[in-house]
Design a protein around this motif. Structure first.
Motif, short mmCIF file in Angstrom:
data_model
loop_
_atom_site.label_atom_id
_atom_site.label_comp_id
_atom_site.label_asym_id
_atom_site.label_seq_id
_atom_site.Cartn_x
_atom_site.Cartn_y
_atom_site.Cartn_z
N THR A 9 0.85 -1.19 0.00
CA THR A 9 0.00 0.00 0.00
C THR A 9 0.88 1.24 0.00
O THR A 9 1.94 1.26 0.62
CB THR A 9 -0.91 0.01 1.25
OG1 THR A 9 -1.67 -1.19 1.25
CG2 THR A 9 -1.85 1.19 1.24
N LEU A 12 -0.57 8.27 -2.67
CA LEU A 12 -0.40 8.93 -3.97
C LEU A 12 0.14 10.34 -3.72
O LEU A 12 -0.52 11.15 -3.08
CB LEU A 12 -1.72 8.98 -4.72
CG LEU A 12 -1.65 9.35 -6.19
CD1 LEU A 12 -0.89 8.28 -6.98
CD2 LEU A 12 -3.03 9.53 -6.77
N GLU A 18 -0.93 10.72 -13.94
CA GLU A 18 -1.32 9.47 -14.57
C GLU A 18 -0.65 9.40 -15.93
O GLU A 18 -0.82 10.29 -16.77
CB GLU A 18 -2.84 9.38 -14.72
CG GLU A 18 -3.31 8.03 -15.18
CD GLU A 18 -4.82 7.85 -15.10
OE1 GLU A 18 -5.28 6.77 -15.53
OE2 GLU A 18 -5.53 8.75 -14.63
N GLN A 53 -3.49 2.45 -9.32
CA GLN A 53 -4.83 2.56 -8.75
C GLN A 53 -5.75 1.73 -9.63
O GLN A 53 -5.48 1.55 -10.83
CB GLN A 53 -5.30 4.01 -8.71
CG GLN A 53 -4.62 4.83 -7.65
CD GLN A 53 -5.27 6.19 -7.46
OE1 GLN A 53 -5.98 6.71 -8.32
NE2 GLN A 53 -5.02 6.79 -6.31
N GLU A 56 -11.07 3.00 -13.22
CA GLU A 56 -12.26 3.74 -12.79
C GLU A 56 -13.53 3.03 -13.23
O GLU A 56 -14.56 3.15 -12.59
CB GLU A 56 -12.22 5.16 -13.34
CG GLU A 56 -11.15 6.01 -12.68
CD GLU A 56 -11.11 7.43 -13.20
OE1 GLU A 56 -11.29 7.63 -14.42
OE2 GLU A 56 -10.89 8.33 -12.38
N THR A 64 -7.35 -2.37 -3.81
CA THR A 64 -8.05 -1.10 -3.69
C THR A 64 -7.04 -0.03 -3.30
O THR A 64 -5.94 -0.33 -2.84
CB THR A 64 -9.15 -1.17 -2.60
OG1 THR A 64 -8.54 -1.53 -1.37
CG2 THR A 64 -10.23 -2.18 -2.97
N GLY A 65 -7.42 1.22 -3.47
CA GLY A 65 -6.53 2.32 -3.10
C GLY A 65 -5.33 2.41 -4.01
O GLY A 65 -5.38 2.05 -5.18
N THR A 66 -4.23 2.89 -3.46
CA THR A 66 -2.99 3.06 -4.21
C THR A 66 -1.97 2.03 -3.73
O THR A 66 -1.82 1.82 -2.53
CB THR A 66 -2.42 4.47 -3.99
OG1 THR A 66 -3.41 5.43 -4.37
CG2 THR A 66 -1.16 4.71 -4.81
#
Length: 190
Positions: A9, A12, A18, A53, A56, A64-66
């Motif tokens: 984990t 960001l 991106e 990530q 979308e 999940t998350g970054t």
């Protein structure tokens, strides 16, 4: 059941950009294909690790998350990039990453050359002409073949409008990233 990569984990960073997304597995040894968002994916290739990530929409990610993805190797291949990461050692593990969005901290981008700019640095900059008249704010850059065009937004009589200015030396006098402004030889009525 396929062995999923174990990903650490991560946070960001505020300057994360991106730069692409993972599209599919490539081969059987854990390599995967990446769709870079730039025609010159230097930042993607130079980074020793990527921040991921979940997509979308579309493919559901197993994380999940970054998360942090340490990169063993990345190189261009045809019109995409192929990469191999630590902990991704077979096709199933590579397929599990499908759809993941890839971020790289802006601070890790290679330095741009003289009169070269990363588009991400131009977005949001105000544009004024030589007389100091505000022409708008850079909303986007549009590749139009031999040149790039600045797409500006501005308001006139309370309504949003768009203005396009070729991003070439004949019209762009100065790009001041530190001062956050672009000066152009352009009139509001062009």
């Amino acid at each position: 059941m396929p062995q999923l990569p174990v990903l650490e984990t991560a946070e960001l960073p505020s300057d994360a950009v991106e730069v692409g997304r993972i599209t599919d597995a490539w081969g059987v040894k854990g390599w995967f294909k990446v769709l870079p968002y730039s025609s010159n994916p230097e930042a993607l290739l130079a980074a020793k690790s990527w921040l991921l990530q979940p997509a979308e929409k579309g493919t559901k990610s197993f994380f999940t998350g970054t998360v942090l993805l340490p990169i063993r190797q990345a190189r261009t291949h045809s019109d995409s990039v192929v990469a191999w990461a630590q902990g991704v050692d077979d096709r199933d593990a590579a397929e599990a990453l499908r759809g993941a969005r890839i971020f790289v901290p802006r601070a890790n981008f290679p330095a741009a050359g003289d009169d070269e700019y990363y588009w991400v640095d131009l977005i949001g900059l105000p544009v004024v002409n030589r007389e100091g008249v505000a022409l708008g704010t850079v909303r986007d850059l549009l590749p139009t073949g031999p040149q790039t065009t600045l797409v500006l937004t501005y308001e006139h009589e309370g309504k949003p409008h768009e203005r396009m200015i070729p991003f070439v030396s004949a019209y762009v006098d100065k790009v001041d990233l530190a001062g956050r402004c672009i000066t152009v030889d352009w009139q509001p009525d062009y």
